[in-house]
Design an enzyme around this catalytic site. Sequence first.
Site, PDB file in Angstrom:
ATOM      1  CB  SER A 137      -0.888   0.005   1.255  1.00 31.77           C
ATOM      2  OG  SER A 137      -1.546   1.241   1.423  1.00 31.77           O
ATOM      3  CE1 TYR A 150      -3.963  -1.991   5.512  1.00 28.08           C
ATOM      4  CE2 TYR A 150      -3.408   0.337   5.407  1.00 28.08           C
ATOM      5  CZ  TYR A 150      -3.756  -0.833   4.776  1.00 28.08           C
ATOM      6  OH  TYR A 150      -3.905  -0.862   3.413  1.00 28.08           O
TER       7      TYR A 150
END
Length: 257
Positions: A137, A150
Amino acid sequence: MTALITGASAGLGEAFALQLAKQGADLVLVARSRNKLNLLAETLRGEANGQVTVLAADLSSADAVDNLIAEVILRDLKIDILVNNAGLGVFEDFLATTFAQQVQQVDLNVRALVALTHAFAPGMVERRCGGVINIASTAAFQPLAGASVYAASKAFVLSFTEALSLELEKTGVTITAACPGPVATHFFAKMNPTLNAKQMDQPTPVVRDILRGFERGERVVYPGKLANRLGTWGARFLPRNMILRLALKTTSKLNQS
């Protein structure tokens, strides 16, 4: 060619399945919902000639990961492409959530990804072809207060993938990390406030970009909007404290609490 796709029941995983099926790949679809996988498998069997195998599993469970690997071996499925797409993000302050919520991200985003790569990459090396696509990401490039675990898990995915790519660069096996920004999938559907369509990429072109980069042997792919890649440059060159505070503004808009 056989591709195993985790998180295959929706979003990027479904887009990977559709595009790889069109390329003639046999598919092994993995996700928690057997019903959703079966519906996707019916669609794929109607549109392509490849074999489709459905294996339901909750990969945040270590036992489920082990059982999945054992089932693939038992069925004598030779995995040529592994797409580690399954992921979980908790966009809340660390101390406002339970330990179970936070560690589930580590189990799914990190442990399962490493375990599946370790299980199936050796066969690729032996055959001197194929590869692994790990979905990281743009969150991998800076800490995200309000989504701390995360972002850290995605930083692990990026670092691990780049290192493994170098280790295997002379084996004929491609190891690629994909670093998309926000994509219009269920992952962001419950964010408060909801991101609008202009702020997100669509799954199909994102997956197209990823597969194109993978086929070229690229170590890191930045699919979707150019702004995604430009944002990672800022994380590298701006002062760290500035990056932390800018990132906090972003996660504050998405924070569910």
